[in-house]
Design a protein around this motif. Structure first.
Motif, mmCIF file in Angstrom:
data_model
loop_
_atom_site.group_PDB
_atom_site.id
_atom_site.type_symbol
_atom_site.label_atom_id
_atom_site.label_comp_id
_atom_site.label_asym_id
_atom_site.label_seq_id
_atom_site.Cartn_x
_atom_site.Cartn_y
_atom_site.Cartn_z
ATOM 1 N N GLY A 24 0.801 -1.208 0.000
ATOM 2 C CA GLY A 24 0.000 0.000 0.000
ATOM 3 C C GLY A 24 0.833 1.256 0.000
ATOM 4 N N ALA A 25 2.145 1.154 0.065
ATOM 5 C CA ALA A 25 2.964 2.354 0.108
ATOM 6 C C ALA A 25 4.024 2.356 -0.984
ATOM 7 C CB ALA A 25 3.638 2.476 1.468
ATOM 8 N N GLN A 32 1.413 5.122 -10.866
ATOM 9 C CA GLN A 32 0.893 5.175 -9.490
ATOM 10 C C GLN A 32 0.159 6.486 -9.223
ATOM 11 O OE1 GLN A 32 1.267 2.910 -6.937
ATOM 12 N NE2 GLN A 32 0.143 4.210 -5.541
ATOM 13 N N ALA A 357 -3.272 1.712 -2.262
ATOM 14 C CA ALA A 357 -2.921 3.037 -2.763
ATOM 15 C C ALA A 357 -3.300 3.259 -4.223
ATOM 16 C CB ALA A 357 -1.426 3.277 -2.583
ATOM 17 N N TRP A 358 -3.755 2.227 -4.908
ATOM 18 C CA TRP A 358 -4.006 2.332 -6.350
ATOM 19 C C TRP A 358 -5.350 1.667 -6.691
ATOM 20 C CZ3 TRP A 358 0.363 0.831 -10.331
ATOM 21 C CH2 TRP A 358 0.031 1.354 -11.587
ATOM 22 N N GLU A 409 -5.654 9.351 5.193
ATOM 23 C CA GLU A 409 -5.426 9.135 3.759
ATOM 24 C C GLU A 409 -5.645 7.677 3.377
ATOM 25 O OE1 GLU A 409 -1.875 9.605 0.409
ATOM 26 O OE2 GLU A 409 -1.567 10.336 2.450
ATOM 27 N N VAL A 410 -5.079 6.751 4.147
ATOM 28 C CA VAL A 410 -5.238 5.340 3.791
ATOM 29 C C VAL A 410 -6.675 4.878 3.993
ATOM 30 C CG1 VAL A 410 -2.834 4.787 4.252
ATOM 31 C CG2 VAL A 410 -4.499 4.499 6.071
ATOM 32 N N LYS A 413 -8.660 5.853 0.964
ATOM 33 C CA LYS A 413 -8.446 4.882 -0.117
ATOM 34 C C LYS A 413 -9.235 3.601 0.150
ATOM 35 C CE LYS A 413 -5.272 7.041 -2.669
ATOM 36 N NZ LYS A 413 -5.463 7.396 -4.089
#
Length: 515
Positions: A24-25, A32, A357-358, A409-410, A413
């Motif tokens: 995830g990072a 990305q 993250a995507w 933020e996460v 997502k």
């Protein structure tokens, strides 16, 4: 996967499978940052929340006694007077016991240490065959008898200490084998450490990532798999499926299994059938293909990309080809599990995983052909954290000040992924989660991981997940030391006092409030 050398007095080789480094990072190519936002409406009510755990590797360097037989968590090592090396395979029998020693050769075998509190302990050992066994580290042999001996253990809790046996001689016609070493007060029939089972019972789901060698992307054959009779449960084949099933049955948790990417249909079907036949039918089974096939640091992900491009998938876009190939393999795998569990389909959760993250990757997977028909849940790993390479041990205030923003933020997502899953009529859950701070600065790592504010961060993470998202949150990981490759464990070692384990303290407080 990262291979580390741990030094318990001499040298012990530990294979530490890292499921979460960069999950995830990690930044995969320029695409990305081009991921299109998925529009979401008002947040629906969170699903009922369950907390699960990923089990860390059983290798003795993980500082968790899993098996009551204390030799099952390592392998044999060869020595001819200078250091330890992996033991030659051609000198082992089918179960992994030594058939013979060469002139000038001895064999060392680490022994996992019992959980804290650390104090002297007596270990009773039995074996079959004829030979000479010595001991070292914090272990000393006493009271020898025919095919048995007693060990005195004197652990102190030091991070680099260890204990081991040395096979100094073995009869090639009747070699030493079937060694069993356990604390003197434990029954001979006991398979698992009671402390380990007590720890695991806190959680509703057990993901067996580091008990299965999927990150190594091995070529597997059903007939070669580890069994409960194998000399080690920490070898290249991982832990036996029977043992994983028994952990689930003994703790009342739902197991989460990962199918090797290279597994053929016979392996997948045989695995599914064994689970079907031996698992408590009231338990729900989670199944996933590989681990992080989106993450190109892993060999299986690289293989999926190469295969996807060779098949002409993705119109020349390497990442799209990778995810489309993954979708194909997911369909093949889940069709087999669906057939095996046809008599209890509601006890099966077929998982497709993607990068938190995507979000575009999740849509590529679920939109491909009829993949959604063969999947019940979409999973990601919403870790909170950021790159701390430029921070020092005195910068913990600055780091913790940034945690709320990165956490939000996460979670944002994750909400996008929940919407993608809902659009396909699927559940959303996590396959991993928790903090994601990795540094080779050990002073910083220790200061950060042991800071009381880490408990506050975990409490916030859990409460925000419950309030905003809900569903299954499977944390990474159970028990593991603070290390340069990451500090994933909720605790650093088995039996660690709760006031020294802020992550575990927060999780237990949350679970207690949920009862």
């Amino acid at each position: 996967m990262v291979t580390t050398l741990v030094v318990p007095g001499l040298v012990v080789l530990g294979l530490v499978v890292l499921a979460a480094i960069a999950a995830g990072a990690v930044s995969i190519g320029a695409q990305q940052n081009k991921s299109a936002a998925v529009p979401i409406g008002p947040e629906p009510s969170p699903a009922p929340m369950r907390v699960g755990i990923n089990l860390f590797s059983v290798v003795n360097s993980g500082r968790q006694q899993v098996f009551s037989n204390m030799i099952l968590q390592s392998e044999w090592f060869s020595s001819e007077g200078a250091g330890w090396k992996p033991f030659p395979v051609d000198q082992l029998d089918a179960q992994g016991w030594i058939r013979f020693l060469k002139p000038g050769q001895t064999a060392f075998h680490p022994i996992v240490l019992p959980p804290a509190p650390f104090h002297p302990a007596i270990v009773k050992c039995t074996y079959q065959g004829r030979g000479q066994i010595e001991a070292g580290g914090v272990a000393e042999v006493r009271n020898r008898a025919a095919q048995s001996f007693t060990l005195d253990l004197n652990p102190t809790g030091a991070e680099d200490e260890g204990a081991w046996m040395e096979l100094a001689a073995t009869d090639k016609d009747d070699p030493v084998r079937n060694i069993d070493c356990r604390l003197a007060d434990r029954p001979a029939t006991e398979r698992f450490s009671p402390e380990f089972l007590t720890f695991v019972r806190q959680f509703k789901i057990i993901r067996f990532l580091d008990w299965e060698p999927v990150n190594d992307n091995p070529a597997v054959r059903w007939e070669d798999r580890t069994t409960p009779q194998s000399a080690t449960q920490a070898g290249p084949g991982g832990v036996s499926i029977e043992d994983m099933i028994e952990v689930a049955n003994s703790t009342g948790a739902d197991p989460w299994f990962l199918m090797p990417y290279k597994a053929d249909g016979n392996y997948v079907r045989s695995f599914a059938q064994l689970v079907h036949d031996r698992l408590d039918p009231h338990r729900t089974v989670y199944v996933e293909l590989g681990n992080e096939i989106w993450n190109s640091m892993f060999d299986a992900a690289q293989q999926a990309q190469a295969e996807g491009l060779a098949l002409g998938l993705g119109g020349g876009d390497a990442k799209r080809a990778q995810m489309l190939r993954y979708a194909q393999k997911v369909r093949q795998t889940m069709q087999i599990w669906t057939e095996v569990f046809a008599d209890r389909p509601h006890q099966l959760v077929r998982v497709a995983s993607s990068q938190n993250a995507w979000p575009d990757l999740a849509s590529i997977i679920l939109d491909d052909a009829d993949t959604a028909q063969w999947v019940d849940a979409l999973a990601t790993a919403p870790y909170f954290g950021f790159d701390i390479a430029k921070y020092g041990a005195g910068d913990t205030d600055r780091i913790f000040a940034k945690v709320p923003a990165t956490m939000d933020e996460v979670l944002s997502k994750a909400l996008i992924h929940r919407e993608i899953a809902a659009r396909h009529g699927k559940r959303y859950l996590t396959y991993e989660g928790g903090q994601h701070f990795v540094t080779e600065n050990m002073a910083l790592a220790h200061a950060l991981q042991r800071d009381p504010r880490m408990a506050t961060a975990y409490a916030d993470y859990l409460s925000k997940w419950k309030a905003r998202i809900g569903g299954d949150l499977v944390l990474f990981s159970s028990t593991a030391p603070i290390a340069s490759y990451g500090s994933w464990g909720l605790r650093e070692y088995a039996g660690q006092p709760l006031d020294q384990a802020p992550k575990l303290r927060a999780v237990r407080a949350f679970l207690a409030a949920e009862r």
